[in-house]
Design an enzyme around this catalytic site. Structure first.
Site, PDB file in Angstrom:
ATOM      1  N   ASP A   1       0.865  -1.182   0.000  1.00 22.97           N
ATOM      2  CA  ASP A   1       0.000   0.000   0.000  1.00 22.97           C
ATOM      3  C   ASP A   1       0.902   1.234   0.000  1.00 22.97           C
ATOM      4  O   ASP A   1       2.106   1.130  -0.253  1.00 22.97           O
ATOM      5  CB  ASP A   1      -0.883  -0.026   1.257  1.00 22.97           C
ATOM      6  CG  ASP A   1      -2.225   0.646   1.065  1.00 22.97           C
ATOM      7  OD1 ASP A   1      -2.232   1.846   0.726  1.00 22.97           O
ATOM      8  OD2 ASP A   1      -3.259  -0.010   1.253  1.00 22.97           O
TER       9      ASP A   1
ATOM     10  N   HIS B   1      -3.731   5.882   3.512  1.00 22.50           N
ATOM     11  CA  HIS B   1      -4.369   4.587   3.319  1.00 22.50           C
ATOM     12  C   HIS B   1      -3.568   3.455   3.949  1.00 22.50           C
ATOM     13  O   HIS B   1      -4.101   2.624   4.692  1.00 22.50           O
ATOM     14  CB  HIS B   1      -4.551   4.341   1.819  1.00 22.50           C
ATOM     15  CG  HIS B   1      -5.525   3.260   1.494  1.00 22.50           C
ATOM     16  ND1 HIS B   1      -5.150   1.953   1.302  1.00 22.50           N
ATOM     17  CD2 HIS B   1      -6.871   3.293   1.308  1.00 22.50           C
ATOM     18  CE1 HIS B   1      -6.212   1.219   1.003  1.00 22.50           C
ATOM     19  NE2 HIS B   1      -7.267   2.008   1.005  1.00 22.50           N
TER      20      HIS B   1
ATOM     21  N   SER C   1     -11.429  -2.035   1.178  1.00 23.84           N
ATOM     22  CA  SER C   1     -10.066  -1.956   1.715  1.00 23.84           C
ATOM     23  C   SER C   1     -10.040  -2.372   3.179  1.00 23.84           C
ATOM     24  O   SER C   1      -9.250  -3.228   3.590  1.00 23.84           O
ATOM     25  CB  SER C   1      -9.539  -0.529   1.603  1.00 23.84           C
ATOM     26  OG  SER C   1      -8.956  -0.287   0.367  1.00 23.84           O
TER      27      SER C   1
END
Length: 383
Positions: A54, A88, A261
């Site tokens: 990520d 994120h 996610s």
């Protein structure tokens, strides 16, 4: 020259501001939905490393401090640089392994460690990217990350990322990681409300969730129903909370997230619990344990929306124990397929002796008759 990364967030975070109540109270429903607290009586993920493919994880966050190892930039194999912490990636890492330090956020596997494998991704909501054309001899960032994770001690890889279209380098990297016993978990995507999904009754496949052997995770709400944005297709194996899920902010603080996610990161945390308790459990057995023990199973057994249902961490540990026990009970010579009549002893190779005697006897009789006929004919001529 820097290679442009095609891997973007398949399940993008959408925030609704900071939470007013203590974070432990805010996240209570998520832990309850996954039955995590009961699983913690057995293990909290000790000794397991989860690779987070990520944006870079913020190592300064109190819940992750001292428990994150950062790998090289996976964006390109030629140019190395230090990427700044991402929103994120930090949120996903805390969902998996937040320690709860200082009354803070507690992840599903709070004793696990994180291997941050950063790459340049687009963290803006609604991002979409077409598949990149395969370049001969060039690995994609995801392929590099998977091989790095498999070679540097990761037992689980969490991938809350995705794009449309498979790549050969990624398929090969997935196979490599699986062969090393690494469990691969990925978000199935947020295409449930696209025009294509409405017209076709199914969503575009997102990769890496679409690769064989990868555990594809869909999102459900607080009632356990499929989130409207969650992609629905055959890549969905199981589901987990993905609506209004509290997450850790980069730097400090908390916020709410929407998307597959978060669901994928939560399931990666459960996979870490399974690997901590049963280190020899193969990736396919982890997937089997998660699917067989899921709650809220669809009437048909499974479907394209929530797979086999919502993951239950405690039940998955019990299922894994049965799988390990079954594996150990199988020994050579043990009856495996049930009772039945014994198979006849196979005949010796070569001609059948009985048939040979019959055939030989027939030939002798025919010769005797032939000779007898000749004798009779000769006698008649002499007369």
């Amino acid at each position: 020259m820097l290679t442009v990364v095609r891997v973007l967030t398949a399940a993008v975070l959408a925030f609704s501001g900071t939470t007013a109540d203590p974070i432990k109270a805010q996240q209570e429903w998520v832990l309850d939905a996954l039955n995590v607290k009961q699983a913690w009586t057995v293990t909290k993920g000790e000794g397991v490393t989860v690779a987070v493919v990520d944006s870079a994880v913020d190592t300064r966050v109190k819940e992750l401090k001292g428990r994150v190892t950062t790998g090289p930039d996976m964006t390109t194999g030629s140019v190395q640089r230090e990427l700044p912490p991402g929103r994120h990636g930090t949120a996903m890492a805390a969902l998996i392994a937040g320690s709860g330090k200082g009354d803070g956020y507690t992840g599903v596997a709070p004793s696990a460690r994180i291997l941050s494998l950063p790459m340049v991704i687009d963290e803006e909501p609604g991002s979409a990217v077409p598949p990149m054309e395969e370049q001969p001899g060039v690995q994609s960032p995801l392929a590099r990350a998977l091989r790095y994770a498999a070679n540097h001690g990761a037992q689980v890889v969490s991938m809350s990322i995705g794009s449309y279209g498979p790549l050969r380098s990624e398929r090969e990297a997935v196979s490599y990681a699986l062969s090393k016993g690494v469990v691969l978990v990925a978000a199935v995507g947020n295409d449930g409300q696209t025009q294509y999904a409405r017209d076709k009754g199914t969503s575009y496949w997102s990769f890496p969730a679409g690769y064989p052997g990868v555990i594809g995770v869909a999102a459900v709400d607080k009632q356990g129903k499929r989130a409207s944005f969650s992609s629905d297709n055959l890549s969905v194996l199981v589901s987990a909370p993905g609506v209004d899920v509290p997450v850790v902010k980069r730097g400090s603080g908390y916020e709410l997230s929407q998307g597959t996610s978060s669901a994928a990161a939560l399931v990666a945390g459960v996979a870490a619990l399974l690997k901590a308790r049963y280190p020899a459990l193969a990736p396919e057995q982890v997937a089997q344990a998660l699917a067989a023990s899921a709650r809220g199973r669809p009437a048909a057994g499974d479907d394209d929306e929530t797979g086999f249902g919502v993951v239950d961490a405690a039940a998955a540990l019990n299922a894994a124990e049965r799988l390990v026990g079954a594996k150990r009970s199988i020994t050579p010579g043990v009856e495996h397929f049930g009772q039945g009549e014994d198979t006849p002893v196979p005949s010796r190779p070569g001609p059948d002796p009985v048939r040979l005697w019959l055939y030989g006897g027939g030939v002798l009789v025919a010769l005797a008759m032939f000779c007898g006929a000749i004798v009779v004919l000769n006698q008649r001529k002499e007369q």
